[in-house]
Design a protein around this motif. Sequence first.
Motif, PDB file in Angstrom:
ATOM      1  N   LYS A 120       0.665  -1.260   0.136  1.00 43.79           N
ATOM      2  CA  LYS A 120       0.175   0.121   0.115  1.00 43.79           C
ATOM      3  C   LYS A 120       0.868   1.176  -0.028  1.00 43.79           C
ATOM      4  CE  LYS A 120      -3.527   2.588   2.691  1.00 43.79           C
ATOM      5  NZ  LYS A 120      -4.181   2.656   3.863  1.00 43.79           N
ATOM      6  N   LYS A 121       1.635   1.344   0.934  1.00 44.29           N
ATOM      7  CA  LYS A 121       2.586   2.722   1.047  1.00 44.29           C
ATOM      8  C   LYS A 121       3.339   2.859  -0.241  1.00 44.29           C
ATOM      9  CE  LYS A 121       2.968   3.008   5.752  1.00 44.29           C
ATOM     10  NZ  LYS A 121       1.925   3.861   5.994  1.00 44.29           N
ATOM     11  N   PHE A 122       3.994   1.737  -1.025  1.00 41.01           N
ATOM     12  CA  PHE A 122       4.825   1.731  -2.264  1.00 41.01           C
ATOM     13  C   PHE A 122       3.860   2.452  -3.075  1.00 41.01           C
ATOM     14  CE2 PHE A 122       5.547  -0.375  -6.290  1.00 41.01           C
ATOM     15  CZ  PHE A 122       6.856   0.074  -6.588  1.00 41.01           C
ATOM     16  N   TYR A 123       2.698   1.985  -3.354  1.00 40.51           N
ATOM     17  CA  TYR A 123       1.778   2.460  -4.510  1.00 40.51           C
ATOM     18  C   TYR A 123       1.206   4.075  -4.033  1.00 40.51           C
ATOM     19  CZ  TYR A 123       1.850  -1.884  -6.824  1.00 40.51           C
ATOM     20  OH  TYR A 123       2.112  -3.116  -7.550  1.00 40.51           O
ATOM     21  N   GLU A 124       1.170   4.189  -2.871  1.00 42.57           N
ATOM     22  CA  GLU A 124       0.632   5.561  -2.378  1.00 42.57           C
ATOM     23  C   GLU A 124       1.741   6.551  -2.729  1.00 42.57           C
ATOM     24  OE1 GLU A 124      -2.359   4.839   1.338  1.00 42.57           O
ATOM     25  OE2 GLU A 124      -0.428   4.975   1.674  1.00 42.57           O
ATOM     26  N   SER A 125       3.009   6.094  -2.427  1.00 34.77           N
ATOM     27  CA  SER A 125       4.134   7.123  -2.866  1.00 34.77           C
ATOM     28  C   SER A 125       4.368   7.464  -4.479  1.00 34.77           C
ATOM     29  CB  SER A 125       5.351   6.524  -2.761  1.00 34.77           C
ATOM     30  OG  SER A 125       5.923   5.341  -3.529  1.00 34.77           O
ATOM     31  N   MET A 126       3.296   6.676  -5.145  1.00 32.44           N
ATOM     32  CA  MET A 126       3.258   7.088  -6.702  1.00 32.44           C
ATOM     33  C   MET A 126       2.005   7.754  -6.961  1.00 32.44           C
ATOM     34  SD  MET A 126       5.440   4.066  -8.495  1.00 32.44           S
ATOM     35  CE  MET A 126       5.005   2.726  -7.190  1.00 32.44           C
ATOM     36  N   GLY A 127       1.188   7.921  -6.108  1.00 27.67           N
ATOM     37  CA  GLY A 127      -0.240   8.688  -6.176  1.00 27.67           C
ATOM     38  C   GLY A 127      -1.276   7.827  -6.157  1.00 27.67           C
ATOM     39  N   PHE A 128      -1.390   6.517  -6.013  1.00 26.73           N
ATOM     40  CA  PHE A 128      -2.369   5.768  -5.762  1.00 26.73           C
ATOM     41  C   PHE A 128      -3.094   6.109  -4.585  1.00 26.73           C
ATOM     42  CE2 PHE A 128      -0.149   3.672  -9.397  1.00 26.73           C
ATOM     43  CZ  PHE A 128      -1.152   3.106 -10.150  1.00 26.73           C
ATOM     44  N   VAL A 129      -4.530   5.887  -4.625  1.00 25.06           N
ATOM     45  CA  VAL A 129      -5.185   5.933  -3.298  1.00 25.06           C
ATOM     46  C   VAL A 129      -6.144   4.645  -3.021  1.00 25.06           C
ATOM     47  CG1 VAL A 129      -5.212   8.524  -3.054  1.00 25.06           C
ATOM     48  CG2 VAL A 129      -7.041   7.155  -4.248  1.00 25.06           C
ATOM     49  N   GLN A 130      -6.249   4.325  -1.759  1.00 27.99           N
ATOM     50  CA  GLN A 130      -7.094   3.028  -1.583  1.00 27.99           C
ATOM     51  C   GLN A 130      -8.364   3.255  -1.777  1.00 27.99           C
ATOM     52  OE1 GLN A 130      -6.646   1.537   2.566  1.00 27.99           O
ATOM     53  NE2 GLN A 130      -8.356  -0.012   2.396  1.00 27.99           N
ATOM     54  N   ASP A 131      -9.175   2.294  -2.615  1.00 27.62           N
ATOM     55  CA  ASP A 131     -10.400   2.426  -3.315  1.00 27.62           C
ATOM     56  C   ASP A 131     -11.477   1.280  -2.725  1.00 27.62           C
ATOM     57  OD1 ASP A 131     -12.041   3.823  -4.894  1.00 27.62           O
ATOM     58  OD2 ASP A 131     -12.034   2.409  -6.343  1.00 27.62           O
ATOM     59  N   SER A 132     -10.855   0.511  -1.730  1.00 29.22           N
ATOM     60  CA  SER A 132     -11.670  -0.561  -1.247  1.00 29.22           C
ATOM     61  C   SER A 132     -11.422  -0.768   0.042  1.00 29.22           C
ATOM     62  CB  SER A 132     -11.776  -1.701  -2.218  1.00 29.22           C
ATOM     63  OG  SER A 132     -10.559  -2.433  -1.935  1.00 29.22           O
ATOM     64  N   ASP A 133     -12.156  -1.847   0.677  1.00 30.13           N
ATOM     65  CA  ASP A 133     -12.000  -2.466   1.820  1.00 30.13           C
ATOM     66  C   ASP A 133     -10.807  -3.621   1.594  1.00 30.13           C
ATOM     67  OD1 ASP A 133     -13.603  -0.804   3.552  1.00 30.13           O
ATOM     68  OD2 ASP A 133     -15.107  -2.205   3.053  1.00 30.13           O
ATOM     69  N   ILE A 134     -10.134  -4.152   2.660  1.00 29.50           N
ATOM     70  CA  ILE A 134      -9.136  -5.378   2.366  1.00 29.50           C
ATOM     71  C   ILE A 134     -10.150  -6.341   2.036  1.00 29.50           C
ATOM     72  CG2 ILE A 134      -7.651  -6.661   3.663  1.00 29.50           C
ATOM     73  CD1 ILE A 134      -6.981  -4.393   5.399  1.00 29.50           C
TER      74      ILE A 134
END
Length: 148
Positions: A120-134
Amino acid sequence: MVLQWKIKTFEELTVHELYKILQLRMEVFIVEQQCVFLDADDNDQKAWHLCAWKGEKLVGCTRLFAPGTMYKEAAIGRVVNAAQVRGTGVGKALVERSVLAVYQLFGRGPIKIGAQLYLKKFYESMGFVQDSDIYLEDNIEHIKMILP
């Protein structure tokens, strides 16, 4: 590290390239992560394949999907890099190049991924945001993420 980047449709892949893609995905997803699943999911034929080569060695690859294929948004999937290049920036370069390729192929718009939760943090560092529950996919915690 000097890499050669190639992007091809399924039909354009050589038998050698397809074998290396499947081999890398099995090494990481099935053997390393000890996850038994059917990798041959009939989606490779719908995807563009972005591959990072170091000489004859495939060190990373992704599948790129047009909007409306996997999700309503464009998508990046089966993001994988070889163990020997982790920590060198290849993974980040792979995702960045995948995003650019999606924009070039399908136009600018949101991009969706199904990410393993630990990334999650890896993708967040490139601008992605969480869009669902686990959710569990093949007994591994995942979340949907979107690059708006």
